[in-house]
Design a protein around this motif. Structure first.
Motif, short mmCIF file in Angstrom:
data_model
loop_
_atom_site.label_atom_id
_atom_site.label_comp_id
_atom_site.label_asym_id
_atom_site.label_seq_id
_atom_site.Cartn_x
_atom_site.Cartn_y
_atom_site.Cartn_z
N MET A 327 0.85 -1.20 0.00
CA MET A 327 0.00 0.00 0.00
C MET A 327 0.88 1.25 0.00
SD MET A 327 -3.13 -1.25 2.44
CE MET A 327 -4.07 0.26 2.38
N PHE A 328 1.95 1.22 0.79
CA PHE A 328 2.87 2.36 0.85
C PHE A 328 3.46 2.65 -0.54
CE2 PHE A 328 7.31 3.79 2.14
CZ PHE A 328 6.92 5.09 2.46
N LEU A 329 3.90 1.59 -1.21
CA LEU A 329 4.59 1.76 -2.50
C LEU A 329 3.65 2.07 -3.66
CD1 LEU A 329 7.22 -1.08 -2.05
CD2 LEU A 329 7.57 1.39 -1.80
N THR A 330 2.35 2.04 -3.37
CA THR A 330 1.38 2.48 -4.38
C THR A 330 0.70 3.77 -3.92
OG1 THR A 330 -0.30 1.04 -3.39
CG2 THR A 330 0.88 0.16 -5.29
N GLY A 331 1.16 4.32 -2.78
CA GLY A 331 0.59 5.56 -2.27
C GLY A 331 -0.85 5.39 -1.79
N SER A 332 -1.16 4.21 -1.24
CA SER A 332 -2.54 3.94 -0.80
C SER A 332 -2.60 4.02 0.73
CB SER A 332 -2.99 2.55 -1.23
OG SER A 332 -2.76 2.33 -2.59
N VAL A 333 -3.31 4.99 1.26
CA VAL A 333 -3.42 5.13 2.72
C VAL A 333 -4.54 4.23 3.24
CG1 VAL A 333 -3.81 6.77 4.60
CG2 VAL A 333 -2.54 7.48 2.57
N LYS A 334 -5.59 4.10 2.44
CA LYS A 334 -6.74 3.27 2.84
C LYS A 334 -6.95 2.18 1.79
CE LYS A 334 -9.80 6.71 2.47
NZ LYS A 334 -8.94 7.53 1.67
N ILE A 335 -7.73 1.17 2.16
CA ILE A 335 -8.01 0.08 1.21
C ILE A 335 -8.68 0.65 -0.05
CG2 ILE A 335 -9.37 -2.04 0.87
CD1 ILE A 335 -7.10 -2.49 2.88
N ALA A 336 -9.56 1.64 0.13
CA ALA A 336 -10.26 2.21 -1.03
C ALA A 336 -9.26 2.81 -2.03
CB ALA A 336 -11.27 3.26 -0.56
N ASP A 337 -8.12 3.33 -1.53
CA ASP A 337 -7.12 3.92 -2.44
C ASP A 337 -6.50 2.85 -3.34
OD1 ASP A 337 -7.56 6.29 -1.09
OD2 ASP A 337 -5.85 6.00 0.27
N LEU A 338 -6.37 1.63 -2.80
CA LEU A 338 -5.77 0.54 -3.60
C LEU A 338 -6.56 0.32 -4.89
CD1 LEU A 338 -4.84 -2.52 -1.34
CD2 LEU A 338 -3.37 -1.38 -2.99
#
Ligand SMILES: Cc1cc2nc3c(=O)[nH]c(=O)nc-3n(C[C@H](O)[C@H](O)[C@H](O)COP(=O)(O)O)c2cc1C
Length: 365
Positions: A327-338
């Motif tokens: 998640m960090f390496l895709t810039g996703s703070v929340k599951i919805a960001d993924l």
């Protein structure tokens, strides 16, 4: 206890032992054909990444779901209690194995009810085969839910296993009607789940049409019931049974790869659990990015659960670390960001998805 009932219970121990000791995985989930696009400037703090997930109006601290595995023989109680303690500690959901053995013989009920004792707050899913539902109706579903004070019931589909099991049930007629009746009359959500062969878009539409609340795709590429039953046949003292060994081996390649099944089912609706060969936090991230609400694991949690609580805790922590790093390496703070991240889908998986679901591929590019 009658022979048939004792057989159902003993089979549970066979399954645990074979899955723990033998090579029972086969196939290719397709997760290897998915590549996240790296975000070199993620602009987020890895320490604040939030794994909170929602499914069927429940909030989970983690999107990892402990897939249905066991119960039904006194020797399975400790494994179920360890899995349940982990579900409670990590705020995860959990399914129990088929409750048929305890419905046939109520003295085995504590091998299942122990999960509610150990996980008073967790989302727990009861489990019954589609054939048992058809044959025994809503009464068995009610007793299964009551046994563990479940939040939902899973009706599992396992016709590959039935086809190659010496004692298997070869008649699938009437199961969809029984599922429809259950959905109409039951108070709790009904989840339909495959057990390693995946669910197609067409089957998913039939299930939504019957009124199911969620689908667990149980795709191909992880634990293979063809492999498990082939090993059981090989070990059997009965010559007739041993002939089924080759049948099992022949069908180890049968099924819809997990990623392909997920793409097909997601295209028809949701909520959806991705499972079948999910082996790491990275796989979970890919499942969620493709649209799953939760991701289920069975075999990777069974082996440490057979050891002790610490081994299981270490395994779950490692899976969470992998998910958080992704998640960090895709810039996703929340599951919805993924779900908004870019991915490349290549190879056979791309071909299989593209044919049925060109819109999915278009969005990725
Ligand atoms: C020992 C064992 C027993 C299982 N028993 C059941 C069961 O009773 N009901 C069910 O729905 N699935 C059952 N499953 C299937 C799992 O829930 C899951 O769908 C399948 O193993 C694929 O996930 P995996 O590749 O992570 O193992 C069992 C799996 C294992 C390993």
């Amino acid at each position: 206890m009658g022979d048939k009932k004792r057989f159902t219970s003993l089979r549970k121990l066979d399954h645990l032992r074979i899955c723990a000791e033998k090579e029972v995985e086969s196939g290719d989930t397709g997760f290897g054909d998915i590549r996240f696009v790296h975000n070199a400037l993620p602009e987020c703090d890895m320490g604040t990444i939030d794994l909170t997930s929602r499914f069927l109006n429940h909030t989970f601290s983690s999107p990892l779901f402990i897939s249905a595995m066991t119960g039904g023989h006194p020797g399975t109680k400790e494994v179920n209690s360890r899995l349940a303690r982990a579900a409670e500690r990590f705020g995860m959901g959990m399914g129990v194995g088929s409750q048929r053995a305890a419905l046939e013989n109520p003295s085995l009920a504590d091998t299942f009810s122990v999960v509610r004792d150990e996980a008073p707050h967790a989302f727990l899913a009861a489990n019954l085969g589609a054939v048992q539902l058809r044959d025994h109706g809503i009464e068995w579903a009610e007793r299964a839910v009551e046994m563990i004070q479940a939040d939902a019931i899973v009706i599992h589909l396992n016709f590959l296993q039935e086809a190659i099991q010496p004692e298997g049930d070869h008649n699938a007629l009437g199961c969809l009607t029984a599922i429809g009746e259950l959905c109409r009359e039951f108070k709790k959500p009904v989840i339909i789940k495959e057990t390693g062969c995946g669910i197609s878009a067409a089957t998913a539409r039939q299930c939504w049409g019957a009124g199911v609340s969620a689908i667990d795709i149980g795709g191909w590429g992880g634990t293979s019931w063809a492999a498990v039953e082939s090993i059981r046949a090989e070990e059997s003292r009965n010559i007739q049974d041993r002939r089924l060994q080759t049948l099992g081996a022949d069908f180890m390649g049968w099924g819809i790869p997990t990623v392909v099944s997920l793409a097909e089912v997601i295209a028809t609706g949701g909520p959806v659990i991705a499972s079948g060969g999910v082996r790491s936090g990275l796989d979970i991230a890919k499942g969620l990015a493709l649209g799953a609400d939760l991701c289920g694991m069975a075999l990777p949690l069974l082996k440490p659960a057979l050891e002790d609580d610490e081994a299981l805790t270490r395994t779950i922590e490692r899976i969470h670390q992998e998910l958080i790093a992704t998640m960090f390496l895709t810039g996703s703070v929340k599951i919805a960001d993924l779900r908004k991240t870019r991915m490349f889908i290549v190879g056979n998986t791309r071909q299989m998805i593209e044919k049925e679901n060109p819109a999915r591929i278009k969005r990725e590019l």
